[in-house]
Design an enzyme around this catalytic site. Structure first.
Site, PDB file in Angstrom:
ATOM      1  N   CYS A  76      34.689  44.280  37.561  1.00  0.00           N
ATOM      2  CA  CYS A  76      35.701  43.586  38.366  1.00  0.00           C
ATOM      3  C   CYS A  76      36.021  42.271  37.661  1.00  0.00           C
ATOM      4  O   CYS A  76      35.149  41.398  37.555  1.00  0.00           O
ATOM      5  CB  CYS A  76      35.178  43.333  39.776  1.00  0.00           C
ATOM      6  SG  CYS A  76      36.411  42.529  40.800  1.00  0.00           S
ATOM      7  N   HIS A  78      38.403  39.793  38.393  1.00  0.00           N
ATOM      8  CA  HIS A  78      38.486  38.584  39.233  1.00  0.00           C
ATOM      9  C   HIS A  78      37.098  38.240  39.741  1.00  0.00           C
ATOM     10  O   HIS A  78      36.733  37.065  39.869  1.00  0.00           O
ATOM     11  CB  HIS A  78      39.470  38.786  40.398  1.00  0.00           C
ATOM     12  CG  HIS A  78      38.823  39.243  41.659  1.00  0.00           C
ATOM     13  ND1 HIS A  78      38.694  40.568  42.025  1.00  0.00           N
ATOM     14  CD2 HIS A  78      38.192  38.539  42.638  1.00  0.00           C
ATOM     15  CE1 HIS A  78      38.038  40.662  43.163  1.00  0.00           C
ATOM     16  NE2 HIS A  78      37.733  39.446  43.567  1.00  0.00           N
ATOM     17  N   CYS A 216      44.420  41.368  38.958  1.00  0.00           N
ATOM     18  CA  CYS A 216      43.399  42.398  38.710  1.00  0.00           C
ATOM     19  C   CYS A 216      42.965  42.380  37.228  1.00  0.00           C
ATOM     20  O   CYS A 216      43.725  42.810  36.341  1.00  0.00           O
ATOM     21  CB  CYS A 216      43.898  43.790  39.103  1.00  0.00           C
ATOM     22  SG  CYS A 216      42.587  45.016  39.085  1.00  0.00           S
ATOM     23  N   GLY A 217      41.749  41.937  37.009  1.00  0.00           N
ATOM     24  CA  GLY A 217      41.257  41.824  35.627  1.00  0.00           C
ATOM     25  C   GLY A 217      41.099  43.163  34.936  1.00  0.00           C
ATOM     26  O   GLY A 217      41.489  43.321  33.767  1.00  0.00           O
ATOM     27  N   THR A 218      40.546  44.148  35.659  1.00  0.00           N
ATOM     28  CA  THR A 218      40.394  45.472  35.023  1.00  0.00           C
ATOM     29  C   THR A 218      41.760  46.157  34.912  1.00  0.00           C
ATOM     30  O   THR A 218      42.013  46.892  33.957  1.00  0.00           O
ATOM     31  CB  THR A 218      39.386  46.338  35.803  1.00  0.00           C
ATOM     32  OG1 THR A 218      39.750  46.356  37.196  1.00  0.00           O
ATOM     33  CG2 THR A 218      37.970  45.809  35.666  1.00  0.00           C
TER      34      THR A 218
HETATM   35  O1  PYC Z   1      39.962  42.001  39.091  1.00  0.00           O
HETATM   36  O2  PYC Z   1      39.227  43.842  38.155  1.00  0.00           O
HETATM   37  C1  PYC Z   1      39.583  43.200  39.137  1.00  0.00           C
HETATM   38  C2  PYC Z   1      39.548  43.845  40.467  1.00  0.00           C
HETATM   39  C3  PYC Z   1      39.216  45.128  40.758  1.00  0.00           C
HETATM   40  C4  PYC Z   1      39.336  45.283  42.135  1.00  0.00           C
HETATM   41  C5  PYC Z   1      39.750  44.077  42.656  1.00  0.00           C
HETATM   42  N1  PYC Z   1      39.866  43.208  41.615  1.00  0.00           N
END
Ligand code: PYC
Length: 303
Positions: A76, A78, A216-218
């Site tokens: 994840c 964030h 969303c980082g991923t």
């Molecule tokens: O930031 O990767 C992210 C993420 C995944 C689900 C919510 N945020």
């Protein structure tokens, strides 16, 4: 019987909340306490939990398991920014580089002097290009979690449209799973940015049916993998991804073995530091049960 106490520190990264759990439970107890930590009446379904633990690889500062209202996440972005910001808040780290163990691999984080955090993510790649499913065409890509990335959805990416975007994304997720990609648990819709300083705007549907307030980082990692595969962004170039609420992550990548290693940069802010109390006399001590169809579907998929 004495109440169970769980120490937590809350933060948000670009509007998306992270609840870091500080060692009050072991990883094999997570399923018992997961909904108590995330869901009502103590929380809400948007929160992503981060359980810290002792790493197997001692070059890492900590291990972390991310989890949400319906299960665990591979990685994840964030949340990782929230974890590093929390460690700084606890005065356990100063600006510098730190490795962190996750279920899908080790990531390297950097805490900057100004409080921003960069996350060098796990290897990311596009699995399939131009998959037709549910009346749209999109790519299936991995960025630490699995995404269906769609640009030809014909919808406006505005906050007013969030209910419609959620419904459409749920239908797309069903369709892409049925089309041979059962691993997809996130859907990412793209449109031009509202702020011309950015490159793109997104709406991201998370596994439990909630939408990501951050870019969303991923998901941004999966997007970078697709841009790299299409030769639309060169290694080292910066991509500014805007979220549905206007928050921004900077992303860039280096090439790696047919895929990429993405780096995502964002800023988290601490919002609370407290302890959860699970009173054995409270009929809702483990959270209010979620029996929605979405949850059932996700559980089936996890089996
Ligand atoms: O930031 O990767 C992210 C993420 C995944 C689900 C919510 N945020």
């Amino acid at each position: 019987m004495t109440p169970k106490l769980i120490q937590i520190i809350d933060s948000h990264t670009g509007g998306e909340p992270t609840r870091v759990v500080l060692g009050s439970i072991a990883s094999d107890e997570l399923e018992t306490y997961r909904r108590a930590i995330i869901c009502e009446p103590r929380g809400h379904e948007v929160i992503v939990g981060a359980l810290l633990g002792k790493p197997v690889d001692m070059s890492c500062i900590t291990s972390v398991i991310f989890f949400n209202n319906v299960g665990r996440l591979g990685m994840c972005g964030h949340g990782m920014i929230g974890v590093v910001t929390t460690l700084r808040h606890m005065k356990l780290i100063e600006p510098g580089e730190y490795r962190v163990e996750t279920p899908v691999g080790i990531v390297t984080t950097e805490l900057h002097e100004d409080g921003r955090v960069s996350v060098q993510n796990v290897r990311s790649y596009r699995k399939a290009k131009a998959v037709q499913a549910g009346g749209v065409t999109g790519d299936v890509a991995y960025g630490g979690n699995w995404f269906f990335l769609v640009a030809d959805h014909g919808l406006e990416l505005t906050r007013a449209n969030i209910p419609q975007l959620t419904q459409a994304s749920l239908a797309m997720r069903d369709a892409v799973r049925a089309a041979g990609f059962p691993e997809v648990d996130h859907v990412e819709l793209f449109a031009p940015p509202h702020d011309p300083a950015n490159h793109s705007r997104n709406f991201v549907l998370c596994p439990g049916g909630e939408y990501d307030r951050s870019p969303c980082g991923t998901g941004t990692s999966a997007k970078l993998a697709c841009l790299a595969a299409d030769e639309k962004l060169a290694a080292g170039e910066v991509w500014r991804q805007e979220s549905i609420i206007g928050s921004v992550f900077d992303g860039s990548y280096e090439n790696s073995d047919g895929g990429i290693i993405p780096t995502i940069t964002g800023h988290a802010f601490i919002t609370a530091e407290t302890q959860l109390i699970l009173d054995p006399n409270d009929p809702f001590q483990f959270g209010i049960g979620t029996t929605t169809e979405i949850t059932a579907k996700h559980r089936d998929f996890q089996r």
